[in-house]
Design a protein around this motif. Sequence first.
Motif, mmCIF file in Angstrom:
data_model
loop_
_atom_site.group_PDB
_atom_site.id
_atom_site.type_symbol
_atom_site.label_atom_id
_atom_site.label_comp_id
_atom_site.label_asym_id
_atom_site.label_seq_id
_atom_site.Cartn_x
_atom_site.Cartn_y
_atom_site.Cartn_z
ATOM 1 N N ARG A 22 0.804 -1.226 0.000
ATOM 2 C CA ARG A 22 0.000 0.000 0.000
ATOM 3 C C ARG A 22 0.841 1.281 0.000
ATOM 4 O O ARG A 22 0.387 2.301 -0.493
ATOM 5 C CB ARG A 22 -0.936 0.016 1.209
ATOM 6 N N LEU A 23 2.044 1.223 0.598
ATOM 7 C CA LEU A 23 2.868 2.429 0.681
ATOM 8 C C LEU A 23 4.106 2.395 -0.209
ATOM 9 O O LEU A 23 4.869 3.363 -0.244
ATOM 10 C CB LEU A 23 3.284 2.695 2.133
ATOM 11 N N GLY A 24 4.331 1.277 -0.909
ATOM 12 C CA GLY A 24 5.444 1.208 -1.849
ATOM 13 C C GLY A 24 6.810 0.977 -1.240
ATOM 14 O O GLY A 24 7.833 1.195 -1.878
ATOM 15 N N VAL B 287 10.707 14.795 -1.938
ATOM 16 C CA VAL B 287 10.680 15.616 -3.138
ATOM 17 C C VAL B 287 9.626 14.967 -4.018
ATOM 18 O O VAL B 287 9.633 13.748 -4.191
ATOM 19 C CB VAL B 287 12.057 15.628 -3.835
ATOM 20 N N GLY B 288 8.692 15.745 -4.526
ATOM 21 C CA GLY B 288 7.622 15.192 -5.345
ATOM 22 C C GLY B 288 6.409 14.796 -4.532
ATOM 23 O O GLY B 288 5.785 13.768 -4.788
ATOM 24 N N VAL B 289 6.063 15.605 -3.548
ATOM 25 C CA VAL B 289 4.963 15.266 -2.650
ATOM 26 C C VAL B 289 3.632 15.142 -3.398
ATOM 27 O O VAL B 289 2.809 14.290 -3.068
ATOM 28 C CB VAL B 289 4.871 16.266 -1.473
ATOM 29 N N ASP B 290 3.415 15.950 -4.447
ATOM 30 C CA ASP B 290 2.166 15.854 -5.207
ATOM 31 C C ASP B 290 2.061 14.506 -5.917
ATOM 32 O O ASP B 290 0.991 13.883 -5.922
ATOM 33 C CB ASP B 290 2.050 17.005 -6.211
ATOM 34 N N ALA B 291 3.143 14.044 -6.513
ATOM 35 C CA ALA B 291 3.140 12.752 -7.198
ATOM 36 C C ALA B 291 2.950 11.602 -6.206
ATOM 37 O O ALA B 291 2.226 10.647 -6.478
ATOM 38 C CB ALA B 291 4.443 12.567 -7.977
ATOM 39 N N LEU B 292 3.581 11.709 -5.033
ATOM 40 C CA LEU B 292 3.410 10.669 -4.012
ATOM 41 C C LEU B 292 1.972 10.643 -3.516
ATOM 42 O O LEU B 292 1.402 9.571 -3.315
ATOM 43 C CB LEU B 292 4.375 10.892 -2.847
ATOM 44 N N TYR B 293 1.384 11.810 -3.349
ATOM 45 C CA TYR B 293 -0.016 11.881 -2.927
ATOM 46 C C TYR B 293 -0.922 11.189 -3.957
ATOM 47 O O TYR B 293 -1.802 10.416 -3.594
ATOM 48 C CB TYR B 293 -0.439 13.332 -2.730
ATOM 49 N N ALA B 294 -0.681 11.456 -5.232
ATOM 50 C CA ALA B 294 -1.475 10.821 -6.284
ATOM 51 C C ALA B 294 -1.316 9.298 -6.236
ATOM 52 O O ALA B 294 -2.295 8.549 -6.365
ATOM 53 C CB ALA B 294 -1.068 11.362 -7.655
ATOM 54 N N SER C 30 -3.037 7.987 -2.909
ATOM 55 C CA SER C 30 -4.490 8.180 -2.916
ATOM 56 C C SER C 30 -5.187 6.956 -3.501
ATOM 57 O O SER C 30 -6.270 6.575 -3.062
ATOM 58 C CB SER C 30 -4.864 9.419 -3.725
ATOM 59 N N LYS C 31 -4.579 6.343 -4.483
ATOM 60 C CA LYS C 31 -5.144 5.153 -5.129
ATOM 61 C C LYS C 31 -5.169 3.957 -4.185
ATOM 62 O O LYS C 31 -5.891 2.993 -4.417
ATOM 63 C CB LYS C 31 -4.347 4.800 -6.382
ATOM 64 N N ALA D 54 -0.667 9.729 5.808
ATOM 65 C CA ALA D 54 -1.247 8.417 5.533
ATOM 66 C C ALA D 54 -1.322 7.668 6.861
ATOM 67 O O ALA D 54 -0.574 7.966 7.803
ATOM 68 C CB ALA D 54 -0.380 7.647 4.546
ATOM 69 N N LEU D 55 -2.228 6.728 6.938
ATOM 70 C CA LEU D 55 -2.357 5.884 8.127
ATOM 71 C C LEU D 55 -1.999 4.455 7.760
ATOM 72 O O LEU D 55 -2.463 3.936 6.740
ATOM 73 C CB LEU D 55 -3.797 5.925 8.654
ATOM 74 N N ASP D 56 -1.197 3.809 8.621
ATOM 75 C CA ASP D 56 -0.907 2.400 8.379
ATOM 76 C C ASP D 56 -2.005 1.544 9.004
ATOM 77 O O ASP D 56 -2.967 2.056 9.584
ATOM 78 C CB ASP D 56 0.507 2.019 8.838
#
Length: 116
Positions: free
Chosen positions: A28-30, A69-76, A79-80, A102-104
Amino acid sequence: MSSVRLEAAIPVLPVRDVPKAVAFYRDRLGFERRFEYGPYAGVGRGPIEIHLDGSAPVAAPVTCRISVVGVDALYAELSKQGVIHPQEPLETKPFGMRQFSALDADGNRITFAQPV
């Protein structure tokens, strides 16, 4: 000048079930599983490492912050996965950070933040 240099911090989060927590962080978190030894494991993503402790009492969830770095891309990406904290979506804070949480699976909060 001191020769001491602090290089990294590794948060240790309490979890109820280490194999389930490792799977959650992976799927879920990569993150990838770096090691697992009994009730203790480490997961990582790039240079970031988080330890998961199944022997610690889970009295209350804890929080850790990760600079990205790239918080918007990580959020996208996250989010999925349905892991975004419902009260902490991506936003720019008045103190100059663009962040979300995010919540684990155990309710621990991981805040991902980038300076604006």
